[in-house]
Design a protein around this motif. Structure first.
Motif, mmCIF file in Angstrom:
data_model
loop_
_atom_site.group_PDB
_atom_site.id
_atom_site.type_symbol
_atom_site.label_atom_id
_atom_site.label_comp_id
_atom_site.label_asym_id
_atom_site.label_seq_id
_atom_site.Cartn_x
_atom_site.Cartn_y
_atom_site.Cartn_z
ATOM 1 N N PHE A 1 0.818 -1.219 0.000
ATOM 2 C CA PHE A 1 0.000 0.000 0.000
ATOM 3 C C PHE A 1 0.853 1.271 0.000
ATOM 4 N N VAL A 2 1.791 1.379 0.941
ATOM 5 C CA VAL A 2 2.615 2.586 1.035
ATOM 6 C C VAL A 2 3.475 2.747 -0.224
ATOM 7 N N LEU A 3 4.171 1.678 -0.605
ATOM 8 C CA LEU A 3 5.010 1.752 -1.805
ATOM 9 C C LEU A 3 4.156 1.944 -3.057
ATOM 10 N N GLY A 4 2.984 1.311 -3.110
ATOM 11 C CA GLY A 4 2.099 1.481 -4.257
ATOM 12 C C GLY A 4 1.613 2.906 -4.404
ATOM 13 N N CYS A 5 1.261 3.552 -3.291
ATOM 14 C CA CYS A 5 0.841 4.955 -3.342
ATOM 15 C C CYS A 5 1.975 5.848 -3.825
ATOM 16 N N ALA A 6 3.187 5.584 -3.364
ATOM 17 C CA ALA A 6 4.337 6.392 -3.788
ATOM 18 C C ALA A 6 4.579 6.244 -5.281
ATOM 19 N N PHE A 7 4.582 5.015 -5.788
ATOM 20 C CA PHE A 7 4.786 4.786 -7.217
ATOM 21 C C PHE A 7 3.664 5.421 -8.043
ATOM 22 N N ALA B 1 -8.397 -11.922 12.012
ATOM 23 C CA ALA B 1 -7.226 -11.771 11.142
ATOM 24 C C ALA B 1 -7.347 -10.530 10.270
ATOM 25 N N PHE B 2 -8.554 -10.246 9.752
ATOM 26 C CA PHE B 2 -8.743 -9.073 8.905
ATOM 27 C C PHE B 2 -8.531 -7.795 9.716
ATOM 28 N N ILE B 3 -9.077 -7.728 10.919
ATOM 29 C CA ILE B 3 -8.922 -6.529 11.756
ATOM 30 C C ILE B 3 -7.461 -6.314 12.122
ATOM 31 N N THR B 4 -6.770 -7.390 12.466
ATOM 32 C CA THR B 4 -5.396 -7.266 12.952
ATOM 33 C C THR B 4 -4.395 -7.031 11.823
ATOM 34 N N VAL B 5 -4.602 -7.689 10.680
ATOM 35 C CA VAL B 5 -3.644 -7.592 9.578
ATOM 36 C C VAL B 5 -3.910 -6.371 8.699
ATOM 37 N N ILE B 6 -5.162 -6.042 8.477
ATOM 38 C CA ILE B 6 -5.508 -4.991 7.517
ATOM 39 C C ILE B 6 -5.845 -3.662 8.213
ATOM 40 N N LEU B 7 -6.694 -3.690 9.225
ATOM 41 C CA LEU B 7 -7.168 -2.442 9.832
ATOM 42 C C LEU B 7 -6.193 -1.871 10.869
ATOM 43 N N LEU B 8 -5.658 -2.707 11.723
ATOM 44 C CA LEU B 8 -4.785 -2.217 12.798
ATOM 45 C C LEU B 8 -3.543 -1.489 12.294
ATOM 46 N N PRO B 9 -2.859 -1.960 11.235
ATOM 47 C CA PRO B 9 -1.661 -1.238 10.762
ATOM 48 C C PRO B 9 -1.936 0.155 10.233
ATOM 49 N N ILE B 10 -3.214 0.490 9.970
ATOM 50 C CA ILE B 10 -3.511 1.835 9.481
ATOM 51 C C ILE B 10 -3.023 2.883 10.472
ATOM 52 N N LEU C 1 -1.115 -1.652 -5.554
ATOM 53 C CA LEU C 1 -2.368 -1.349 -4.863
ATOM 54 C C LEU C 1 -3.420 -2.425 -5.116
ATOM 55 N N PHE C 2 -3.516 -2.897 -6.350
ATOM 56 C CA PHE C 2 -4.472 -3.965 -6.654
ATOM 57 C C PHE C 2 -4.092 -5.250 -5.910
ATOM 58 N N SER C 3 -2.802 -5.508 -5.798
ATOM 59 C CA SER C 3 -2.352 -6.688 -5.053
ATOM 60 C C SER C 3 -2.740 -6.572 -3.581
ATOM 61 N N TYR C 4 -2.663 -5.358 -3.042
ATOM 62 C CA TYR C 4 -3.055 -5.173 -1.642
ATOM 63 C C TYR C 4 -4.562 -5.412 -1.460
ATOM 64 N N ILE D 1 -6.290 -7.585 -3.184
ATOM 65 C CA ILE D 1 -6.440 -9.037 -3.201
ATOM 66 C C ILE D 1 -6.066 -9.635 -1.849
ATOM 67 N N VAL D 2 -4.958 -9.165 -1.279
ATOM 68 C CA VAL D 2 -4.534 -9.651 0.033
ATOM 69 C C VAL D 2 -5.582 -9.320 1.094
ATOM 70 N N SER D 3 -6.120 -8.097 1.050
ATOM 71 C CA SER D 3 -7.141 -7.692 2.021
ATOM 72 C C SER D 3 -8.375 -8.581 1.910
ATOM 73 N N ALA D 4 -8.793 -8.854 0.683
ATOM 74 C CA ALA D 4 -9.960 -9.715 0.487
ATOM 75 C C ALA D 4 -9.701 -11.129 0.995
ATOM 76 N N SER D 5 -8.461 -11.617 0.832
ATOM 77 C CA SER D 5 -8.149 -12.966 1.298
ATOM 78 C C SER D 5 -8.242 -13.065 2.814
ATOM 79 N N TYR D 6 -7.837 -12.010 3.528
ATOM 80 C CA TYR D 6 -7.946 -12.042 4.988
ATOM 81 C C TYR D 6 -9.368 -11.798 5.459
ATOM 82 N N PHE D 7 -10.196 -11.196 4.625
ATOM 83 C CA PHE D 7 -11.594 -10.994 4.989
ATOM 84 C C PHE D 7 -12.358 -12.310 5.028
ATOM 85 N N VAL D 8 -11.894 -13.297 4.248
ATOM 86 C CA VAL D 8 -12.555 -14.604 4.219
ATOM 87 C C VAL D 8 -11.716 -15.676 4.911
#
Length: 434
Positions: A170-176, A311-320, A409-412, A414-421
């Motif tokens: 996400f961070v590197l994708g936004c920069a690019f 897993a979704f809350i801890t991996v995706i939301l918490l690092p925000i 960003l698109f890869s992120y 996909i990763v977010s969706a994988s942790y949602f399920v």
């Protein structure tokens, strides 16, 4: 001494000349004293001085608060932190506590990085670099230490994994992406990227073997070999990271100057004094420490309230909370065509988490008899392996554009969706309340 002899000489034919010289020197001395007094007065006003009278001290404190707290609109989110504590005490609604706590911790994390940078101004390039390296992921470290202290080992693993994925994708994708919109193609230091990619792959190796050992049930001593391998690997990774810091600070100075030569014209002066920086650093770290307790304790309740996997809350939301400042910083420098700085924020932070924070917490858990290991489980390890390989592949050319940013960003997503399920096994969820 010669100056006094010229003034007070006993030869009469030099008296008038001496008087003229003395008058000239006195004027120069008065001007010099005035200049010195002016400089000292400015220094005293800028300092967090305790030597000023009460009125002056009050002005200094107000100026410091204005510079650190009131200077950015982003800091308007700070009151959400105390509000989260109030909601927890009064209603116990963990979903709202998590949201408010996450909003409140974001500006605190950004200000922690700001005070670290200010303190680095007074420490010289070497010590300043070490300060930035040490406190670069202080928010993640504080959250992880509290989770470790309360026995929530899985939160430690997932939150650090989430920070890694967020920085790399996400961070590197936004920069690019945003840098590529301003300029068609950007160039960054390929040797530095290769070194960081190598360290990330080394960290992946350290995480991959314990996960495979556990999944294939090939441990020599069931339940012991996996933990022993994790501790041994951590004791290897920590010196490797320290060697990398020494290598970066001492042997890459010429390379860094060549990459950042344009930064010299934009070199900034410190905005607060050394003691102010140290005091504000302690205040921000303490505030994050207090808020992280409520944030971590609300994870399981928020998962139940929202019907979302832990897993979704801890991996995706918490690092925000810890990476918001990294996103803004990396995008800002990328749009200024200073992509090496952006990579230092995104890739450098990921390297520190994987090679320092994770092994460090394994060792800390070992000291306090907590079974923290490098087995992040097969699914989580697979997402990290693919992410590191994907990022290393994109950086091998030493160039960046908006399309590479879009792919990240698109890869992120996909990763977010994988942790949602994805749901952790029940045996691992039990560690959340251990």
């Amino acid at each position: 001494m010669d100056y006094k002899l010229q003034i007070f000489g006993i030869k009469s034919h030099l008296e008038m000349q001496s008087l003229d010289d003395r008058a000239t020197h006195e004027v120069d001395d008065n001007l010099g004293r005035d200049a010195r007094h002016s400089v000292n007065a400015v220094d005293r006003q800028q300092a967090f001085s305790v030597s000023l009278p009460d009125g002056g001290r009050g002005i200094g404190v107000y100026k410091s608060i204005k510079t650190v707290v009131l200077s950015k609109k982003f800091n308007l989110l700070i009151p959400f932190g105390p509000l989260a504590i109030v909601v927890q005490k009064t209603t116990g609604q963990n979903g709202w506590v998590f949201i408010l706590g996450l909003l409140g911790i974001m500006p605190l994390a950004e200000r922690l990085g700001y005070t670290t940078e200010q303190l680095a101004f007074y420490s010289g390039p070497t010590v300043g670099g070490l300060l930035n390296a040490t406190f670069g992921n202080a928010t993640e470290l504080i959250i992880s230490i509290y989770a470790l202290r309360t026995g929530k080992i899985r939160v430690v693993q997932l939150s650090l994994l989430g920070s890694l994925l967020s920085n790399l994708l996400f961070v590197l994708g936004c920069a690019f992406f945003f840098g590529g919109i301003v300029r068609k193609e950007q160039v960054f230091s390929k040797p530095t990227a290769v070194v960081n990619s190598g360290l990330l792959l080394m960290a992946v190796m350290g995480l991959l073997f314990p996960a495979f050992l556990h999944s294939t049930h090939t441990e020599v001593h069931l339940g012991i070999s996996e933990l022993a391998l994790s501790r041994f690997s951590s004791c290897v990774m920590l010196p490797a990271y320290i060697a990398y810091i020494v290598f970066q600070l001492k042997n890459l100075n010429d390379l860094e100057e060549g990459q950042n030569g344009d930064l010299d014209d934009d070199e900034e002066a410190p905005e607060i004094s050394k003691w102010e920086s140290a005091i504000w650093l302690a205040i921000m770290a303490a505030a994050i420490s207090i808020l992280s307790e409520y944030l971590v304790d609300a994870i399981e309740g928020a998962s139940l309230a929202w019907g979302v996997p832990v897993a979704f809350i801890t991996v995706i939301l918490l690092p925000i909370g810890g990476n918001t400042a990294a996103v803004t910083t990396s995008v800002m420098f990328a749009m200024k065509n200073k992509l090496d700085v952006s990579l230092g924020v995104a890739i450098g932070s990921s390297t520190q988490i994987s090679m320092f924070l994770i092994p460090f917490l394994v060792v800390i858990g070992w000291i306090f008899e907590r079974p923290v290991d490098l087995n992040f489980q097969l699914f989580e390890t697979a997402t990290l392996v693919m992410t590191v390989l994907f990022v290393a592949f994109l950086m091998q050319e030493g160039t960046a554009n908006y399309f590479k940013g879009l792919m990240l960003l698109f890869s992120y997503l996909i990763v977010s969706a994988s942790y949602f399920v994805h749901e952790d096994p029940s045996s691992w969820l039990a560690t959340l309340s251990a």
